[in-house]
Design a protein around this motif. Structure first.
Motif, short mmCIF file in Angstrom:
data_model
loop_
_atom_site.label_atom_id
_atom_site.label_comp_id
_atom_site.label_asym_id
_atom_site.label_seq_id
_atom_site.Cartn_x
_atom_site.Cartn_y
_atom_site.Cartn_z
N ASN A 99 -5.23 -23.45 -8.61
CA ASN A 99 -6.05 -24.63 -8.27
C ASN A 99 -7.53 -24.37 -8.46
O ASN A 99 -8.36 -24.76 -7.64
CB ASN A 99 -5.78 -25.06 -6.82
N ILE A 100 -7.87 -23.71 -9.56
CA ILE A 100 -9.27 -23.42 -9.86
C ILE A 100 -9.60 -23.98 -11.24
O ILE A 100 -8.71 -24.24 -12.05
CB ILE A 100 -9.59 -21.92 -9.79
N LYS A 101 -10.89 -24.15 -11.49
CA LYS A 101 -11.34 -24.71 -12.77
C LYS A 101 -12.50 -23.89 -13.33
O LYS A 101 -13.36 -23.42 -12.57
CB LYS A 101 -11.77 -26.17 -12.60
N ILE A 102 -12.51 -23.75 -14.63
CA ILE A 102 -13.64 -23.10 -15.30
C ILE A 102 -14.91 -23.89 -14.97
O ILE A 102 -14.93 -25.12 -15.00
CB ILE A 102 -13.41 -23.05 -16.82
N GLY A 103 -15.96 -23.17 -14.63
CA GLY A 103 -17.24 -23.80 -14.29
C GLY A 103 -17.44 -24.01 -12.81
O GLY A 103 -18.57 -24.30 -12.37
N ASN A 104 -16.40 -23.86 -11.99
CA ASN A 104 -16.56 -23.98 -10.54
C ASN A 104 -17.55 -22.93 -10.04
O ASN A 104 -17.46 -21.76 -10.41
CB ASN A 104 -15.22 -23.78 -9.82
N ASN A 105 -18.47 -23.35 -9.19
CA ASN A 105 -19.44 -22.42 -8.61
C ASN A 105 -18.83 -21.67 -7.44
O ASN A 105 -17.99 -22.20 -6.70
CB ASN A 105 -20.69 -23.17 -8.12
N VAL A 106 -19.24 -20.42 -7.28
CA VAL A 106 -18.80 -19.60 -6.14
C VAL A 106 -20.02 -18.92 -5.53
O VAL A 106 -21.03 -18.70 -6.21
CB VAL A 106 -17.76 -18.54 -6.56
N LYS A 107 -19.91 -18.61 -4.27
CA LYS A 107 -20.99 -17.93 -3.55
C LYS A 107 -20.59 -16.49 -3.24
O LYS A 107 -19.41 -16.19 -3.04
CB LYS A 107 -21.31 -18.66 -2.24
N ALA A 108 -21.56 -15.62 -3.19
CA ALA A 108 -21.30 -14.23 -2.83
C ALA A 108 -20.57 -14.16 -1.50
O ALA A 108 -20.96 -14.82 -0.53
CB ALA A 108 -22.61 -13.45 -2.75
N GLY A 109 -19.48 -13.39 -1.45
CA GLY A 109 -18.71 -13.25 -0.23
C GLY A 109 -17.67 -14.31 -0.02
O GLY A 109 -16.88 -14.23 0.93
N GLU A 110 -17.62 -15.32 -0.89
CA GLU A 110 -16.62 -16.39 -0.77
C GLU A 110 -15.26 -15.89 -1.23
O GLU A 110 -15.15 -15.18 -2.23
CB GLU A 110 -17.05 -17.58 -1.63
N LYS A 111 -14.21 -16.28 -0.52
CA LYS A 111 -12.86 -15.94 -0.96
C LYS A 111 -12.53 -16.69 -2.24
O LYS A 111 -12.64 -17.92 -2.30
CB LYS A 111 -11.83 -16.28 0.12
N ILE A 112 -12.13 -15.94 -3.27
CA ILE A 112 -11.76 -16.57 -4.54
C ILE A 112 -10.29 -16.35 -4.88
O ILE A 112 -9.76 -17.00 -5.79
CB ILE A 112 -12.63 -16.06 -5.70
N ALA A 113 -9.62 -15.45 -4.16
CA ALA A 113 -8.25 -15.09 -4.52
C ALA A 113 -7.64 -14.24 -3.41
O ALA A 113 -8.28 -13.95 -2.40
CB ALA A 113 -8.24 -14.32 -5.84
N ALA A 114 -6.39 -13.83 -3.64
CA ALA A 114 -5.72 -12.86 -2.78
C ALA A 114 -4.95 -11.90 -3.69
O ALA A 114 -4.60 -12.24 -4.83
CB ALA A 114 -4.76 -13.56 -1.82
N LEU A 115 -4.71 -10.70 -3.20
CA LEU A 115 -4.01 -9.71 -4.00
C LEU A 115 -2.53 -10.04 -4.13
O LEU A 115 -1.89 -10.51 -3.19
CB LEU A 115 -4.16 -8.32 -3.38
N GLY A 116 -1.99 -9.77 -5.32
CA GLY A 116 -0.57 -9.97 -5.56
C GLY A 116 0.23 -8.73 -5.25
O GLY A 116 -0.32 -7.64 -5.05
N ASN A 117 1.55 -8.88 -5.23
CA ASN A 117 2.43 -7.73 -5.06
C ASN A 117 2.96 -7.27 -6.41
O ASN A 117 2.61 -7.84 -7.46
CB ASN A 117 3.56 -8.03 -4.07
N SER A 118 3.81 -6.28 -6.41
CA SER A 118 4.25 -5.67 -7.66
C SER A 118 5.06 -6.60 -8.55
O SER A 118 5.18 -6.37 -9.75
CB SER A 118 5.06 -4.40 -7.37
N THR A 119 5.62 -7.66 -7.98
CA THR A 119 6.42 -8.57 -8.79
C THR A 119 5.57 -9.46 -9.70
O THR A 119 6.09 -10.04 -10.65
CB THR A 119 7.31 -9.47 -7.91
#
Length: 227
Positions: A154-174
């Motif tokens: 649910n993200i788009k190219i060009g979306n602005n982000v701020k330092a320290g903002e959550k942008i993702a979460a880590l995946g598992n081995s699968t």
């Protein structure tokens, strides 16, 4: 301009790329180089890596193990993706932060989403996000690899982000290329023609270029006792 000096001066304090509630006192350096004699298990097995890392963190009373910039590694030998060229690629160009799946991943600096992609080759990044930053007329990029599949839905190219903002979460081995959970964090000056991907491992022959184009991420993270 010397890029590592420029990056170091961007912040007097360490910048964070994973869950800021984890104290830096709970970080420990780790080597997974070909010289580490403790890696006496099946390095092609993500489950055995998870066991090794879990024990390593427990023994060091830590939550995050980090390191790996310009580290020469044997782990890539398991995948033809890194060995299909004439020159073997086995020198790591980013910093890895090994911790639990679902750990929050943060934007290191203000910027915008440059690109994202699920790099689903065996041993590759899996879901990946690349941010574009411009500071004092200097443009550079930060890459976040081995994410969860939800991170790029649910993200788009060009979306602005701020330092320290959550942008993702880590995946598992699968989903993360079949590795123990970790973040591959890398800085890039020239993205060339890549989108949602950029080499994270170099051959010895191409290292002079990549070392210059991918400066040390610890210039920003300032993690102590980096191996």
């Amino acid at each position: 301009m010397e890029i590592n000096s420029f990056l170091t001066k961007l912040s007097a304090s360490p910048l964070r790329v994973i869950d800021a509630s984890i104290s830096l006192n709970e970080y420990v350096p780790i080597s997974i180089s070909s010289k580490n004699k403790d890696l006496n298990f099946d390095v092609s097995s993500s489950s055995e890596w998870e066991t090794y890392l879990s024990n390593f963190l427990k023994e060091n009373t830590a939550k995050v193990a980090f390191g790996g910039y310009l580290e020469e590694r044997d782990i890539y030998n398991r995948s033809g993706y890194f060995n299909s060229e004439e020159n073997q690629r086995n020198i790591h160009l980013g910093i890895d932060l090994w911790c639990n799946a679902k750990t929050n991943v943060l934007a290191v600096l203000d910027g915008e989403i440059h690109s994202f992609k699920n790099n689903n080759n065996f041993g590759d990044y899996g879901p990946t996000i690349i941010l574009k930053h411009k500071v004092e007329d200097v443009t550079f990029y930060s890459l976040y690899g081995h994410l969860s599949t939800e991170s790029i839905q649910n993200i788009k190219i060009g979306n602005n982000v701020k330092a320290g903002e959550k942008i993702a979460a880590l995946g598992n081995s699968t989903v993360n290329g079949d590795y123990a959970p970790h973040l591959h964090f890398q800085l890039i000056l020239n993205m060339e023609d890549y989108s949602g991907d950029y080499p994270g491992v170099s051959s010895k022959e191409k290292l002079p270029f990549y070392k210059q184009n991918c400066p040390n991420p610890n210039s920003l993270l300032k993690l102590p006792n980096e191996i």
